[in-house]
Design a protein around this motif. Structure first.
Motif, PDB file in Angstrom:
ATOM      1  N   LYS A   1       0.747  -1.192   0.044  1.00 57.44           N
ATOM      2  CA  LYS A   1      -0.004  -0.022   0.145  1.00 57.44           C
ATOM      3  C   LYS A   1       0.942   1.291  -0.099  1.00 57.44           C
ATOM      4  O   LYS A   1       0.668   2.078  -0.676  1.00 57.44           O
ATOM      5  N   LYS A   2       1.957   1.106   0.761  1.00 55.13           N
ATOM      6  CA  LYS A   2       2.839   2.289   0.771  1.00 55.13           C
ATOM      7  C   LYS A   2       3.508   2.775  -0.569  1.00 55.13           C
ATOM      8  O   LYS A   2       3.975   3.876  -0.656  1.00 55.13           O
ATOM      9  N   HIS A   3       3.641   1.696  -1.355  1.00 51.54           N
ATOM     10  CA  HIS A   3       4.184   2.123  -2.966  1.00 51.54           C
ATOM     11  C   HIS A   3       3.108   2.204  -3.853  1.00 51.54           C
ATOM     12  O   HIS A   3       3.721   2.417  -5.096  1.00 51.54           O
ATOM     13  N   GLU A   4       1.886   2.136  -3.678  1.00 48.69           N
ATOM     14  CA  GLU A   4       1.051   2.125  -4.719  1.00 48.69           C
ATOM     15  C   GLU A   4       1.046   3.392  -5.710  1.00 48.69           C
ATOM     16  O   GLU A   4       1.029   3.454  -6.840  1.00 48.69           O
ATOM     17  N   HIS A   5       0.970   4.439  -4.868  1.00 49.23           N
ATOM     18  CA  HIS A   5       1.042   5.898  -5.593  1.00 49.23           C
ATOM     19  C   HIS A   5       2.279   5.950  -6.434  1.00 49.23           C
ATOM     20  O   HIS A   5       2.283   6.516  -7.552  1.00 49.23           O
ATOM     21  N   GLN A   6       3.597   5.746  -5.851  1.00 51.14           N
ATOM     22  CA  GLN A   6       4.695   5.872  -6.412  1.00 51.14           C
ATOM     23  C   GLN A   6       4.906   4.792  -7.774  1.00 51.14           C
ATOM     24  O   GLN A   6       5.380   5.416  -8.771  1.00 51.14           O
ATOM     25  N   LEU A   7       4.222   3.766  -7.757  1.00 48.62           N
ATOM     26  CA  LEU A   7       4.308   2.867  -8.753  1.00 48.62           C
ATOM     27  C   LEU A   7       3.312   3.413  -9.902  1.00 48.62           C
ATOM     28  O   LEU A   7       3.878   3.552 -10.953  1.00 48.62           O
ATOM     29  N   LEU A   8       2.163   3.851  -9.431  1.00 52.73           N
ATOM     30  CA  LEU A   8       1.007   4.508 -10.309  1.00 52.73           C
ATOM     31  C   LEU A   8       1.747   5.788 -11.176  1.00 52.73           C
ATOM     32  O   LEU A   8       1.937   5.788 -12.186  1.00 52.73           O
ATOM     33  N   GLN A   9       2.541   6.582 -10.393  1.00 52.72           N
ATOM     34  CA  GLN A   9       3.277   7.633 -10.770  1.00 52.72           C
ATOM     35  C   GLN A   9       4.496   7.172 -11.741  1.00 52.72           C
ATOM     36  O   GLN A   9       4.565   8.025 -12.852  1.00 52.72           O
ATOM     37  N   GLN A  10       5.364   6.433 -11.478  1.00 50.06           N
ATOM     38  CA  GLN A  10       6.403   5.948 -12.049  1.00 50.06           C
ATOM     39  C   GLN A  10       6.017   5.373 -13.478  1.00 50.06           C
ATOM     40  O   GLN A  10       6.474   5.679 -14.457  1.00 50.06           O
ATOM     41  N   LEU A  11       4.962   4.486 -13.558  1.00 51.31           N
ATOM     42  CA  LEU A  11       4.206   3.793 -14.800  1.00 51.31           C
ATOM     43  C   LEU A  11       3.855   4.973 -15.713  1.00 51.31           C
ATOM     44  O   LEU A  11       4.103   4.882 -16.995  1.00 51.31           O
ATOM     45  N   CYS A  12       3.268   5.995 -15.337  1.00 52.21           N
ATOM     46  CA  CYS A  12       2.699   7.170 -16.164  1.00 52.21           C
ATOM     47  C   CYS A  12       3.961   7.967 -16.590  1.00 52.21           C
ATOM     48  O   CYS A  12       4.078   8.351 -17.941  1.00 52.21           O
ATOM     49  N   GLU A  13       4.781   8.355 -15.691  1.00 52.28           N
ATOM     50  CA  GLU A  13       5.998   8.994 -16.451  1.00 52.28           C
ATOM     51  C   GLU A  13       6.904   8.211 -17.322  1.00 52.28           C
ATOM     52  O   GLU A  13       7.398   8.800 -18.171  1.00 52.28           O
ATOM     53  N   LEU A  14       7.092   7.060 -17.434  1.00 54.87           N
ATOM     54  CA  LEU A  14       7.866   6.379 -17.949  1.00 54.87           C
ATOM     55  C   LEU A  14       6.972   5.735 -19.343  1.00 54.87           C
ATOM     56  O   LEU A  14       7.627   5.988 -20.384  1.00 54.87           O
ATOM     57  N   TYR A  15       5.602   5.870 -19.378  1.00 51.54           N
ATOM     58  CA  TYR A  15       4.789   5.682 -20.538  1.00 51.54           C
ATOM     59  C   TYR A  15       4.809   6.905 -21.421  1.00 51.54           C
ATOM     60  O   TYR A  15       5.135   6.956 -22.725  1.00 51.54           O
ATOM     61  N   LYS A  16       4.886   8.184 -20.686  1.00 56.80           N
ATOM     62  CA  LYS A  16       5.045   9.435 -21.273  1.00 56.80           C
ATOM     63  C   LYS A  16       6.466   9.593 -22.069  1.00 56.80           C
ATOM     64  O   LYS A  16       6.510  10.157 -23.120  1.00 56.80           O
ATOM     65  N   GLN A  17       7.642   8.945 -21.232  1.00 56.17           N
ATOM     66  CA  GLN A  17       8.953   9.066 -21.808  1.00 56.17           C
ATOM     67  C   GLN A  17       8.938   8.202 -22.936  1.00 56.17           C
ATOM     68  O   GLN A  17       9.636   8.646 -24.205  1.00 56.17           O
ATOM     69  N   HIS A  18       8.448   7.071 -22.908  1.00 57.41           N
ATOM     70  CA  HIS A  18       8.888   6.125 -23.948  1.00 57.41           C
ATOM     71  C   HIS A  18       7.666   5.977 -25.102  1.00 57.41           C
ATOM     72  O   HIS A  18       8.080   5.441 -26.123  1.00 57.41           O
ATOM     73  N   PHE A  19       6.642   6.245 -24.717  1.00 56.08           N
ATOM     74  CA  PHE A  19       5.348   5.993 -25.534  1.00 56.08           C
ATOM     75  C   PHE A  19       4.656   7.511 -25.611  1.00 56.08           C
ATOM     76  O   PHE A  19       3.456   7.685 -25.728  1.00 56.08           O
ATOM     77  N   LYS A  20       5.361   8.483 -26.033  1.00 61.34           N
ATOM     78  CA  LYS A  20       4.718   9.938 -25.902  1.00 61.34           C
ATOM     79  C   LYS A  20       4.077  10.264 -26.929  1.00 61.34           C
ATOM     80  O   LYS A  20       3.066  11.089 -26.735  1.00 61.34           O
ATOM     81  N   ASP A  21       4.002   9.375 -28.235  1.00 60.91           N
ATOM     82  CA  ASP A  21       2.883   9.759 -29.122  1.00 60.91           C
ATOM     83  C   ASP A  21       1.811   8.772 -29.008  1.00 60.91           C
ATOM     84  O   ASP A  21       1.162   8.885 -30.205  1.00 60.91           O
ATOM     85  N   GLY A  22       1.819   8.012 -28.184  1.00 64.35           N
ATOM     86  CA  GLY A  22       0.658   7.159 -27.959  1.00 64.35           C
ATOM     87  C   GLY A  22       0.442   6.134 -29.088  1.00 64.35           C
ATOM     88  O   GLY A  22       1.202   5.506 -29.471  1.00 64.35           O
ATOM     89  N   VAL A  23      -0.936   6.294 -29.342  1.00 66.78           N
ATOM     90  CA  VAL A  23      -1.360   5.182 -30.662  1.00 66.78           C
ATOM     91  C   VAL A  23      -0.882   5.527 -31.794  1.00 66.78           C
ATOM     92  O   VAL A  23      -0.979   4.833 -32.765  1.00 66.78           O
ATOM     93  N   GLU A  24      -0.229   6.751 -31.963  1.00 67.29           N
ATOM     94  CA  GLU A  24       0.236   7.532 -33.284  1.00 67.29           C
ATOM     95  C   GLU A  24       1.773   7.160 -33.383  1.00 67.29           C
ATOM     96  O   GLU A  24       2.409   7.366 -34.299  1.00 67.29           O
ATOM     97  N   GLY A  25       2.255   6.558 -32.209  1.00 68.63           N
ATOM     98  CA  GLY A  25       3.601   6.295 -32.348  1.00 68.63           C
ATOM     99  C   GLY A  25       3.812   5.133 -33.178  1.00 68.63           C
ATOM    100  O   GLY A  25       3.128   4.125 -33.414  1.00 68.63           O
ATOM    101  N   LYS A  26       5.213   4.948 -33.632  1.00 67.48           N
ATOM    102  CA  LYS A  26       5.552   3.534 -34.173  1.00 67.48           C
ATOM    103  C   LYS A  26       6.075   2.353 -33.411  1.00 67.48           C
ATOM    104  O   LYS A  26       6.482   1.268 -33.774  1.00 67.48           O
ATOM    105  N   ASN A  27       6.103   2.665 -32.035  1.00 72.30           N
ATOM    106  CA  ASN A  27       6.536   1.480 -31.261  1.00 72.30           C
ATOM    107  C   ASN A  27       5.509   0.924 -30.238  1.00 72.30           C
ATOM    108  O   ASN A  27       5.630   0.457 -29.445  1.00 72.30           O
ATOM    109  N   LEU A  28       3.912   1.002 -30.823  1.00 76.44           N
ATOM    110  CA  LEU A  28       2.990   0.345 -30.121  1.00 76.44           C
ATOM    111  C   LEU A  28       2.302  -0.613 -31.226  1.00 76.44           C
ATOM    112  O   LEU A  28       1.897   0.026 -32.427  1.00 76.44           O
ATOM    113  N   THR A  29       2.248  -1.855 -30.776  1.00 75.73           N
ATOM    114  CA  THR A  29       1.536  -2.859 -31.747  1.00 75.73           C
ATOM    115  C   THR A  29      -0.052  -2.666 -31.699  1.00 75.73           C
ATOM    116  O   THR A  29      -0.322  -2.427 -30.519  1.00 75.73           O
ATOM    117  N   SER A  30      -0.700  -2.892 -32.811  1.00 76.30           N
ATOM    118  CA  SER A  30      -2.080  -2.718 -32.541  1.00 76.30           C
ATOM    119  C   SER A  30      -2.780  -4.006 -32.065  1.00 76.30           C
ATOM    120  O   SER A  30      -2.034  -5.210 -31.986  1.00 76.30           O
TER     121      SER A  30
END
Length: 470
Positions: free
Chosen positions: A258-287
């Motif tokens: 429980k004490k790590h839940e918020h940090q995990l959520l935050q890190q997942l979102c930040e890393l996603y923005k970093q590596h998949f910044k274009d979302g579904v318009e990017g070339k690094n996400l499979t359909s």
């Protein structure tokens, strides 16, 4: 008998006649077959990347090379290297009671093997069991998925010419798969859903055909409290977005202190923005492979939200592409078992997260559900890792990693309970597709027979003294 059944039966009989004409292929010939397949896969690398991308609507070259081609070619190379040793007779002791005879296990090819492949890894999950069965000296009928027609064309081309005598490719939809399962194979391997796996097993029972079922289910992640959350988030993000989460061993849901839940959520979102910044318009996400699968995943989100889940989207935009059925990462919290996303294997980029206070709570939850195909534990306390791993039964286990346990060529791969039965990969795969024949060899000098024929009292007294004492 329907036209489909007649055609499949004819194809089976042709392969079976080929097998019976040469029931034990020399090891050198098996290796030659494997080398031909390996060379064809390497030659067709770009064609396979393009074909799988067409089948998925869009699939990254990374997902095809890393998840389909590399594991398949690597396994062929390893099998070629180790096959002569695997195929040797295996000596066993007989004990004094069978002296002077000797015994060994002789690994015989079984016959014609049936393989039913899924769509999510249309190269690896089709060809790895085929390669293993051919290495064991069998002939194979391969039912490829109807959802990957472009990839199937290349696989058919690979097994044309002289290789057609060793592996026959079958295409078609559910009625073909049903008729395929009813053929009198020497063994059948199915990869897919638990629901269909039950039907395959029922059909195979008509001929007492042994089955290997590679199914799936919900593979949990257990995070202990001594981890680096950012490092864990990186690994989870890779595991969940590789092939858009369409993997039988993808992390399905996460237990975090429980004490790590918020940090995990935050890190997942930040890393996603970093590596998949274009979302579904990017070339690094499979359909997602089809519109029906895409709509299923979206319905899970609606159902979960209606039942009280909180849904976090790392990006405000570019999370959906209805036309190309592409979907960005969605993280769900406050989930419960009434939600479809917690009842069914997700097979997509949705990640439920549950917090916990005690490890026993986590173990009790996982053990109250069907045994998973994979269990993932993140932590460094050896005693706590051992406690969790010994308390939960799963097909595979990875510690501080995800997915990679499947690529270890010398480790058996398979499920337990509703996640499957039987193994393949490595020597376990060779043995799965071989008959281990008990062989006893007696020579010219064999006084035992005469003593047994006479019901010799001294012999019986000696045997009783050896084996019937406390």
């Amino acid at each position: 008998m329907t036209d489909i059944q007649r055609l499949l039966h004819s194809q089976f009989q042709q392969l079976n006649r080929t097998f019976l004409a040469e029931p034990y292929l020399p090891i050198e010939q098996r290796i030659s077959i494997l080398k031909q397949i390996k060379n064809s896969l390497i030659t067709n690398e770009q064609a396979l990347v393009a074909a799988t991308s067409k089948d998925f609507g869009y699939r990254t070259a990374f997902d095809t090379v890393l998840g389909d081609l590399l594991p398949t070619v690597k396994l062929i190379s390893d099998t070629i290297k180790r096959l002569p040793k695997w195929a040797r007779n295996e000596s066993r002791g007989v004990g004094i009671s069978l002296w002077p005879s000797k015994a060994h296990i002789n690994y015989q090819p079984k016959g014609v093997i049936g393989v039913i492949a899924p769509w999510n890894y249309p190269i690896q999950l089709a060809l790895v069991p085929v390669i293993t069965a051919l290495a064991a000296g069998n002939r194979v009928m391969l039912k490829v998925s109807e959802f990957t027609p472009h990839t199937n064309e290349i696989i058919k081309d690979i097994f044309s010419g002289e290789l057609a005598a060793h592996c026959h490719i079958v295409e078609g939809q559910s009625e073909v798969a049903a008729a395929f399962s009813e053929l009198p194979f020497a063994h059948i391997l199915f990869t897919g859903s638990t629901t269909v796996g039950r039907k395959v097993m029922q059909a195979a029972s008509q001929h007492l055909t042994p089955v290997t079922l590679e199914l799936g289910g919900k593979s949990p992640v257990v995070i202990l409290d001594d981890v680096n959350i950012k490092s864990v988030a990186k690994t989870l993000l890779f595991g969940k977005l590789n092939n858009a989460g369409q993997i039988c061993v993808a992390p399905d849901y996460v237990f975090v202190p429980k004490k790590h839940e918020h940090q995990l959520l935050q890190q997942l979102c930040e890393l996603y923005k970093q590596h998949f910044k274009d979302g579904v318009e990017g070339k690094n996400l499979t359909s997602i492979v089809s519109d029906s699968q895409y709509q299923r995943l979206k319905s899970y989100l609606v159902d979960a939200e209606d039942k009280g889940a909180q849904i976090f989207k790392p990006l405000e935009e570019n999370q959906y592409d209805d036309l190309k059925h592409r979907l960005g990462l969605h993280i769900l919290t406050q989930v419960n078992d009434a939600m479809n996303v917690m009842q069914n294997e997700i097979f997509g980029p949705l990640l439920p997260i549950m917090s916990y206070e005690s490890l026993q709570q986590v173990i009790d939850y996982i053990n109250s559900h069907p045994h998973p195909l994979a269990l993932y534990i993140f932590g460094h306390d050896k005693e706590r890792i051992s406690f969790v791993s010994q308390s939960i039964r799963s097909g595979t286990l990875a510690i501080n990693d995800v997915l990679m346990q499947v690529t270890a060529d010398q480790l058996p791969f398979g499920g337990i309970g509703e996640s499957g039965m039987g193994h393949y990969h490595g020597i376990e795969g060779f043995k799965t597709f071989s008959h281990a024949r008990n062989t006893l060899v007696s020579g010219k000098f064999n006084p035992r027979t005469q003593l047994l024929l006479k019901q010799n009292k001294l012999l019986i007294t000696l045997l009783k003294w050896m084996y019937l004492r406390r």
